[in-house]
Design a protein around this motif. Structure first.
Motif, PDB file in Angstrom:
ATOM      1  N   ALA A  94       0.834  -1.208   0.000  1.00 22.92           N
ATOM      2  CA  ALA A  94       0.000   0.000   0.000  1.00 22.92           C
ATOM      3  C   ALA A  94       0.866   1.256   0.000  1.00 22.92           C
ATOM      4  O   ALA A  94       0.589   2.220  -0.736  1.00 22.92           O
ATOM      5  CB  ALA A  94      -0.942  -0.007   1.201  1.00 22.92           C
ATOM      6  N   GLU A  95       1.942   1.247   0.793  1.00 23.02           N
ATOM      7  CA  GLU A  95       2.856   2.395   0.837  1.00 23.02           C
ATOM      8  C   GLU A  95       3.527   2.606  -0.517  1.00 23.02           C
ATOM      9  O   GLU A  95       3.665   3.740  -0.984  1.00 23.02           O
ATOM     10  CB  GLU A  95       3.908   2.193   1.932  1.00 23.02           C
ATOM     11  CG  GLU A  95       3.381   2.369   3.343  1.00 23.02           C
ATOM     12  CD  GLU A  95       2.783   3.757   3.556  1.00 23.02           C
ATOM     13  OE1 GLU A  95       3.424   4.756   3.192  1.00 23.02           O
ATOM     14  OE2 GLU A  95       1.647   3.830   4.075  1.00 23.02           O
ATOM     15  N   ASN A 100       3.737   5.584  -5.870  1.00 19.15           N
ATOM     16  CA  ASN A 100       3.935   5.289  -7.300  1.00 19.15           C
ATOM     17  C   ASN A 100       2.582   5.075  -7.978  1.00 19.15           C
ATOM     18  O   ASN A 100       2.265   3.982  -8.438  1.00 19.15           O
ATOM     19  CB  ASN A 100       4.794   4.035  -7.461  1.00 19.15           C
ATOM     20  CG  ASN A 100       6.194   4.193  -6.912  1.00 19.15           C
ATOM     21  OD1 ASN A 100       7.081   4.713  -7.572  1.00 19.15           O
ATOM     22  ND2 ASN A 100       6.394   3.748  -5.669  1.00 19.15           N
ATOM     23  N   LYS A 101       1.774   6.129  -8.019  1.00 19.29           N
ATOM     24  CA  LYS A 101       0.432   6.014  -8.618  1.00 19.29           C
ATOM     25  C   LYS A 101       0.552   6.180 -10.137  1.00 19.29           C
ATOM     26  O   LYS A 101       0.284   7.236 -10.691  1.00 19.29           O
ATOM     27  CB  LYS A 101      -0.517   7.047  -8.020  1.00 19.29           C
ATOM     28  CG  LYS A 101      -0.946   6.688  -6.611  1.00 19.29           C
ATOM     29  CD  LYS A 101      -2.329   7.218  -6.311  1.00 19.29           C
ATOM     30  CE  LYS A 101      -2.884   6.609  -5.046  1.00 19.29           C
ATOM     31  NZ  LYS A 101      -4.261   7.001  -4.776  1.00 19.29           N
ATOM     32  N   ARG A 102       0.969   5.095 -10.773  1.00 20.50           N
ATOM     33  CA  ARG A 102       1.218   5.105 -12.212  1.00 20.50           C
ATOM     34  C   ARG A 102       1.019   3.692 -12.741  1.00 20.50           C
ATOM     35  O   ARG A 102       0.629   2.785 -12.014  1.00 20.50           O
ATOM     36  CB  ARG A 102       2.650   5.580 -12.497  1.00 20.50           C
ATOM     37  CG  ARG A 102       3.721   4.769 -11.765  1.00 20.50           C
ATOM     38  CD  ARG A 102       5.125   5.281 -12.028  1.00 20.50           C
ATOM     39  NE  ARG A 102       6.112   4.646 -11.174  1.00 20.50           N
ATOM     40  CZ  ARG A 102       6.642   3.451 -11.359  1.00 20.50           C
ATOM     41  NH1 ARG A 102       6.246   2.715 -12.388  1.00 20.50           N
ATOM     42  NH2 ARG A 102       7.537   2.958 -10.534  1.00 20.50           N
ATOM     43  N   VAL A 124      -4.721  -2.826  -4.219  1.00 19.92           N
ATOM     44  CA  VAL A 124      -4.654  -1.947  -5.398  1.00 19.92           C
ATOM     45  C   VAL A 124      -5.972  -1.180  -5.553  1.00 19.92           C
ATOM     46  O   VAL A 124      -5.968   0.045  -5.746  1.00 19.92           O
ATOM     47  CB  VAL A 124      -4.347  -2.773  -6.668  1.00 19.92           C
ATOM     48  CG1 VAL A 124      -4.465  -1.896  -7.916  1.00 19.92           C
ATOM     49  CG2 VAL A 124      -2.945  -3.390  -6.591  1.00 19.92           C
ATOM     50  N   ALA A 125      -7.095  -1.883  -5.461  1.00 19.40           N
ATOM     51  CA  ALA A 125      -8.403  -1.230  -5.605  1.00 19.40           C
ATOM     52  C   ALA A 125      -8.616  -0.171  -4.526  1.00 19.40           C
ATOM     53  O   ALA A 125      -9.142   0.919  -4.793  1.00 19.40           O
ATOM     54  CB  ALA A 125      -9.517  -2.276  -5.554  1.00 19.40           C
ATOM     55  N   GLU A 126      -8.198  -0.468  -3.303  1.00 28.35           N
ATOM     56  CA  GLU A 126      -8.353   0.491  -2.196  1.00 28.35           C
ATOM     57  C   GLU A 126      -7.470   1.720  -2.408  1.00 28.35           C
ATOM     58  O   GLU A 126      -7.906   2.853  -2.170  1.00 28.35           O
ATOM     59  CB  GLU A 126      -7.998  -0.188  -0.873  1.00 28.35           C
ATOM     60  CG  GLU A 126      -9.059  -1.188  -0.408  1.00 28.35           C
ATOM     61  CD  GLU A 126      -8.622  -2.040   0.772  1.00 28.35           C
ATOM     62  OE1 GLU A 126      -9.471  -2.753   1.331  1.00 28.35           O
ATOM     63  OE2 GLU A 126      -7.416  -2.005   1.135  1.00 28.35           O
ATOM     64  N   CYS A 127      -6.240   1.496  -2.882  1.00 25.54           N
ATOM     65  CA  CYS A 127      -5.321   2.636  -3.065  1.00 25.54           C
ATOM     66  C   CYS A 127      -5.784   3.569  -4.179  1.00 25.54           C
ATOM     67  O   CYS A 127      -5.600   4.784  -4.092  1.00 25.54           O
ATOM     68  CB  CYS A 127      -3.912   2.123  -3.370  1.00 25.54           C
ATOM     69  SG  CYS A 127      -3.044   1.528  -1.906  1.00 25.54           S
ATOM     70  N   PHE A 128      -6.386   3.003  -5.225  1.00 20.25           N
ATOM     71  CA  PHE A 128      -6.831   3.824  -6.350  1.00 20.25           C
ATOM     72  C   PHE A 128      -8.306   4.216  -6.231  1.00 20.25           C
ATOM     73  O   PHE A 128      -8.809   4.995  -7.038  1.00 20.25           O
ATOM     74  CB  PHE A 128      -6.586   3.101  -7.669  1.00 20.25           C
ATOM     75  CG  PHE A 128      -5.148   3.100  -8.105  1.00 20.25           C
ATOM     76  CD1 PHE A 128      -4.647   4.096  -8.926  1.00 20.25           C
ATOM     77  CD2 PHE A 128      -4.274   2.114  -7.667  1.00 20.25           C
ATOM     78  CE1 PHE A 128      -3.309   4.113  -9.315  1.00 20.25           C
ATOM     79  CE2 PHE A 128      -2.948   2.108  -8.048  1.00 20.25           C
ATOM     80  CZ  PHE A 128      -2.454   3.117  -8.867  1.00 20.25           C
ATOM     81  N   GLY A 129      -8.992   3.650  -5.232  1.00 20.08           N
ATOM     82  CA  GLY A 129     -10.406   3.955  -5.057  1.00 20.08           C
ATOM     83  C   GLY A 129     -11.264   3.486  -6.204  1.00 20.08           C
ATOM     84  O   GLY A 129     -12.330   4.063  -6.483  1.00 20.08           O
ATOM     85  N   SER A 130     -10.808   2.428  -6.891  1.00 19.61           N
ATOM     86  CA  SER A 130     -11.513   1.956  -8.078  1.00 19.61           C
ATOM     87  C   SER A 130     -11.027   0.551  -8.436  1.00 19.61           C
ATOM     88  O   SER A 130      -9.903   0.166  -8.089  1.00 19.61           O
ATOM     89  CB  SER A 130     -11.243   2.900  -9.252  1.00 19.61           C
ATOM     90  OG  SER A 130     -11.756   2.380 -10.459  1.00 19.61           O
TER      91      SER A 130
END
Length: 276
Positions: A94-95, A100-102, A124-130
């Motif tokens: 998660a960190e 690295n939101k790419r 991944v879904a939680e970090c991107f909210g989707s």
């Protein structure tokens, strides 16, 4: 090793050694001397299915029958897993994703029945909210049976009892009627994971690179040291300098300083001067 009077099939020390040799040659897995009882119980099922009367006859059949190699490997591989097993690894994931939101690629190299890659997908879904993210998740295993279970994404209710109520609501459908007592990963999350059968001993893994994050947990313990180093070299060669390699709790690569450098509890960064 003597045949017990209660044993259904004859199983000699020579048979056990042949099993060990074939499994090492085909899958790189080194069986300990103490695993004779496990081998007998796991492979006896194959003898019954094939109506073969002895281990010697089965091993002769295995040599002549390429299509029996996969059931043989499936029978002898161990698939112990759980959702969010070793939770500190998922905190680290998660960190990494927050920084690295790419577009990224994650490879789960021992998917077993799917709990680990779906745990990765939840993070991944939680970090991107989707569910629609720039992250590709590839999950592989040598065992064709567990891959089928992983693709289906169906588990007992007990498998998710330690998850939060929020995750249970968001990522699982609860079965009713004939499926009571079961849950299934929601289709949006299942679509995030691409499952492939990969034998880590094969020369071609058929993967695109770079692979930013590799989860290879509790797999290397089944290989001897030269095989471990060989596989680790090949994996590191696929990774960028800022990648993250995640090992299992029983695996330690601190001594492989030319390949990786520690960056957390059984988490490593690749050393990009490593030989490819």
């Amino acid at each position: 090793m003597k045949q017990s009077s209660g044993q259904e099939f004859s199983f000699s020390k020579k048979d056990f050694e042949r099993v060990r040799q074939v499994l090492y040659a085909k899958a790189g897995i080194k069986l300990a001397d103490s695993k004779d009882s496990l081998v007998y119980s796991r492979l006896a099922r194959r003898l019954r299915i094939l109506n073969i009367q002895s281990f010697q006859a089965y091993l002769d059949y295995l040599e002549k029958t390429p299509e029996e190699q996969q059931p043989f490997i499936n029978a002898l591989t161990t698939n112990l897993t759980a959702f969010f097993r070793e939770p500190h690894h998922f905190d680290a994931l998660a960190e990494y994703l927050k920084k690295n939101k790419r577009k990224l690629t994650i490879w789960c190299a021992a998917s077993s029945t799917g709990e680990e890659p779906y745990s990765i997908a939840m993070i991944v879904a939680e970090c991107f909210g989707s569910f629609d993210t720039p992250v590709s998740i590839v999950a592989s295993d040598i065992d064709s049976n567990v891959l089928e279970k992983a693709r289906n994404g169906i588990y007992s209710v007990d498998a998710v009892k330690k998850l939060s109520a929020q995750r249970c609501r968001q990522f699982f459908h609860r079965g009713t009627g004939r499926n009571q007592g079961k849950v299934r990963i929601v289709p949006e999350l299942r679509k995030m994971v691409l499952y492939k059968q990969i034998n880590l001993m094969h020369s071609n893994w058929a993967l695109s690179y770079p692979i930013d994050i590799i989860f290879c947990r509790n797999v290397m313990i089944y290989f001897d040291k030269p095989t471990q180093v060989s596989i680790l070299k090949r994996m590191i060669a696929l990774m960028p300098a800022n990648g993250m390699y995640v090992a299992g709790h029983s695996e330690n690569f601190n001594h492989q300083r030319e390949l990786v450098t520690p960056m957390g509890q059984t988490i490593y960064a690749p050393v990009k001067s490593a030989p490819e």
